[in-house]
Enzyme design. Sequence first.
Site, PDB file in Angstrom:
ATOM      1  N   HIS A 107       0.911  -1.131  -0.075  1.00 38.63           N
ATOM      2  CA  HIS A 107       0.061   0.119  -0.194  1.00 38.63           C
ATOM      3  C   HIS A 107       0.688   1.211  -0.083  1.00 38.63           C
ATOM      4  O   HIS A 107       0.763   2.264  -0.789  1.00 38.63           O
ATOM      5  CB  HIS A 107      -0.809  -0.110   1.283  1.00 38.63           C
ATOM      6  CG  HIS A 107      -1.686   1.157   1.405  1.00 38.63           C
ATOM      7  ND1 HIS A 107      -3.197   1.235   1.153  1.00 38.63           N
ATOM      8  CD2 HIS A 107      -1.559   2.384   1.890  1.00 38.63           C
ATOM      9  CE1 HIS A 107      -3.520   2.448   1.424  1.00 38.63           C
ATOM     10  NE2 HIS A 107      -2.573   3.275   2.013  1.00 38.63           N
ATOM     11  N   GLU A 108       1.888   1.443   0.866  1.00 40.08           N
ATOM     12  CA  GLU A 108       2.807   2.687   0.882  1.00 40.08           C
ATOM     13  C   GLU A 108       3.466   2.718  -0.263  1.00 40.08           C
ATOM     14  O   GLU A 108       3.504   3.876  -0.912  1.00 40.08           O
ATOM     15  CB  GLU A 108       3.404   2.445   2.118  1.00 40.08           C
ATOM     16  CG  GLU A 108       2.496   2.486   3.591  1.00 40.08           C
ATOM     17  CD  GLU A 108       1.781   3.373   3.718  1.00 40.08           C
ATOM     18  OE1 GLU A 108       1.860   4.443   2.962  1.00 40.08           O
ATOM     19  OE2 GLU A 108       0.701   3.163   4.691  1.00 40.08           O
TER      20      GLU A 108
ATOM     21  N   HIS B  50       1.568   4.198  -3.162  1.00 43.08           N
ATOM     22  CA  HIS B  50       1.356   5.515  -2.791  1.00 43.08           C
ATOM     23  C   HIS B  50       2.254   6.301  -3.821  1.00 43.08           C
ATOM     24  O   HIS B  50       1.752   7.496  -4.112  1.00 43.08           O
ATOM     25  CB  HIS B  50       1.364   6.014  -1.481  1.00 43.08           C
ATOM     26  CG  HIS B  50       0.159   5.833  -0.846  1.00 43.08           C
ATOM     27  ND1 HIS B  50      -1.041   6.626  -1.382  1.00 43.08           N
ATOM     28  CD2 HIS B  50      -0.138   5.435   0.453  1.00 43.08           C
ATOM     29  CE1 HIS B  50      -2.066   6.281  -0.447  1.00 43.08           C
ATOM     30  NE2 HIS B  50      -1.650   5.747   0.561  1.00 43.08           N
TER      31      HIS B  50
ATOM     32  N   GLU C 214      -5.844   6.545  -1.956  1.00 41.54           N
ATOM     33  CA  GLU C 214      -5.891   5.477  -1.043  1.00 41.54           C
ATOM     34  C   GLU C 214      -6.392   4.171  -1.654  1.00 41.54           C
ATOM     35  O   GLU C 214      -5.789   2.955  -1.552  1.00 41.54           O
ATOM     36  CB  GLU C 214      -6.871   5.469   0.129  1.00 41.54           C
ATOM     37  CG  GLU C 214      -6.096   7.056   0.971  1.00 41.54           C
ATOM     38  CD  GLU C 214      -4.612   6.718   1.510  1.00 41.54           C
ATOM     39  OE1 GLU C 214      -4.493   5.444   1.772  1.00 41.54           O
ATOM     40  OE2 GLU C 214      -4.142   7.460   1.863  1.00 41.54           O
TER      41      GLU C 214
ATOM     42  N   ASP D  46      -4.522   0.618  -2.060  1.00 45.59           N
ATOM     43  CA  ASP D  46      -5.067  -0.411  -1.449  1.00 45.59           C
ATOM     44  C   ASP D  46      -5.126  -1.557  -2.499  1.00 45.59           C
ATOM     45  O   ASP D  46      -4.536  -2.763  -2.288  1.00 45.59           O
ATOM     46  CB  ASP D  46      -6.561  -0.419  -1.058  1.00 45.59           C
ATOM     47  CG  ASP D  46      -6.616   0.374   0.364  1.00 45.59           C
ATOM     48  OD1 ASP D  46      -5.518   0.080   1.177  1.00 45.59           O
ATOM     49  OD2 ASP D  46      -7.829   0.838   0.651  1.00 45.59           O
TER      50      ASP D  46
HETATM   51 ZN    ZN Z   1      -2.610   5.400   2.225  1.00 44.94          ZN
END
Ligand code: ZN
Length: 692
Positions: free
Chosen positions: A528-529, A532, A589, A593
């Site tokens: 997830h990070e 980003h 986000e 995800d």
């Molecule tokens: Zn996030």
Amino acid sequence: MKIQMARRISLALLSVVCALSTMLLGQSQTPSASEKTYALLPGLDKSLMDTTADRCVNFFQYACGNFSKLYPIPPDQSSFDTFTIVAEYAENQLHTMLEKAAAGGASRTANEQKNGDYYASCMDSTAIDRDGLKPLQPELDRIAGLKSTSELPELLAHYQLINVNAFLNFGEQQDFKDARKQIAALDQGGLGLPERDYYFRTDEAAEKTRKEYVQHITNVLKLMGEPESKAASDAQEIMQLETALAKVSMDITSRRDPSKIYHMETVAELTSLAPSLAPNRFLDVSGAPMVTELNVTNPDFFKGLNALLASTDLQTVKTYLRWQLINSIPGVVLPKAFDDEHFDFYGRKLRGQPEQRARWKRCVQATDDALGEALGQVYVAQEFPLANKQATLQMVEDIEVAMGQDIATLDWMSPATKTRAEEKLHAVADKIGYPDHWRDYSKLTIVRGDAFGNMLRAAEFENLRELAKIGKPVDRGEWGMSPPTVNAYYNPSMNDINFPAGILQAPFYDAKATDAENYGHIGAVVGHELTHGFDDEGRQFDANGNLSDWWTADDAKQFEAKADCEVKQYGAFVAIGDAKVNGRLTLGENTADNGGLRLAFMAFLADAKRKNIDLEQKQDGYTALEQFFVAYGQNWCGDTRPEQLRLQVQTDPHSPREVRVNGVVQNMPEFGEAFGCKVGQPMMPANACRVW
Ligand SMILES: [Zn+2]
């Protein structure tokens, strides 16, 4: 005040204005049901599952359907989930440490003295009640003594140092266009409701919130000594002034676009834009080094503020300042009547939380806010196993390899853009557990028995530390979260991914869990990070953290079309009543995800191949593939009170947790295959979205 675009895995509180998050902590003098302690969850927790649910119809229900029966939302919370269980666990560990440090003794280290005395002073509600508003009196006198609005710049600059964001926010940031530079930034501010649209929405819930907000201001002014009728009319004036400020403020969805909040201006340019702010005088006393130019995030706001200051009489400005001042002070250091009133609006009414949190919990939180690395250093030494750091590092490396393979095999991206994407991927800095160099608190004085003064000095210490960075080289080793935090983030200017020690424990990472479970949990968080860095916002920053377009026009168009698919998909989810998920606000986000789970899945498959694991072999009733997906789903088990859910969809870039599970698995045909779903069932639609 730090102004940045860091993206987190969870928890809206951190991304909303600072005043609100501190106000939310309520106070409770008596132990209650909320004193319950929680054990950490295992990698796959069968007791949380509702196996009667059809996993191809509603996977969240299948993975998490029993969670709220086993873990009903405690009265001192507005929501409760997998993250909260770990956070409560960490809070208990910190509590034990702080009680010990507070007990004193000559053997305390300098950090233990600060931690212990900060905490003990915060716990001393008798002294806080006895002092009343006396500690605030010098600030109130200063407002009363204002002779003209032309004296405002010095006062507003002073307020920034103690976290009072009346009219504006001022602070430091990395220059979006040159990440080697640290610059001053002036941002919109000054609202008491969570976001600008709260002042304008016309639905029933919004009208009710505004009425309750005005009543809350009235109640606070009465507590400050105003007669009822004056308090009521003052509250109306404050509401009018804040509404005028909101009118010239930028909404949160627009603020996700870095180019919309980046306008470098010289001090002279700012002066002609907003002469009533007297930027020279403001900057002189701000605590920042000499600056000749700064980022004025939203010039329209300052133009509007300038006009507003010119047309508002001194008395109204003073009334507004009194309100902003008292509303910015954390309730835990104010007398009980004020604290209760803060909680009643920001906790009970806005979030639906029935009870204030126990005082010790709020004081643990307050100590972490004030002394994050002084407390974190002790926490890491006592509670963080080195093995968890090594295991996480291995997983991070596996997931970065997976992303490299993903980029290499994309059929829609040109070789030129791929080269730049790989360059960015290889430049990502992995930060795990805690900083290599600890922050120095030796110049911060913490006095036992002075809760209010400690809070002010800690705020000033931190804000001056931030401001002192302006004009200096960037410290790439710095962290934006304290080590016990149960969260994670990506910072596009640093191009780094950060996983504090707090999240590197069960069920996110558990040495006793299977590899499948760990990849489904912390693997998805790491993915997830990392994703980003390549979502609709992160992709605008390059390998060095600079806002610079490295995409060919055609690749950018392809990316946007793929992202639009997710905007539509998520925008169709109903969160509560008439409130749908905002597909634009949550795009980054949601992209993270989706990409995160895919990367974790790729890394897991590579790991299983290396170790010769049979993916079809059942262990304890579930195949490795099933374990992986159930573990992912269980990252997001939890329940939210209706008021909090409404607040979340209106202010938080993260989708509601049910959507974070179902929205993602819908987009992964590998999920449907693992669980024997048929194309066309809700969790396996024919037209799935895929960005990464
Ligand atoms: Zn996030």
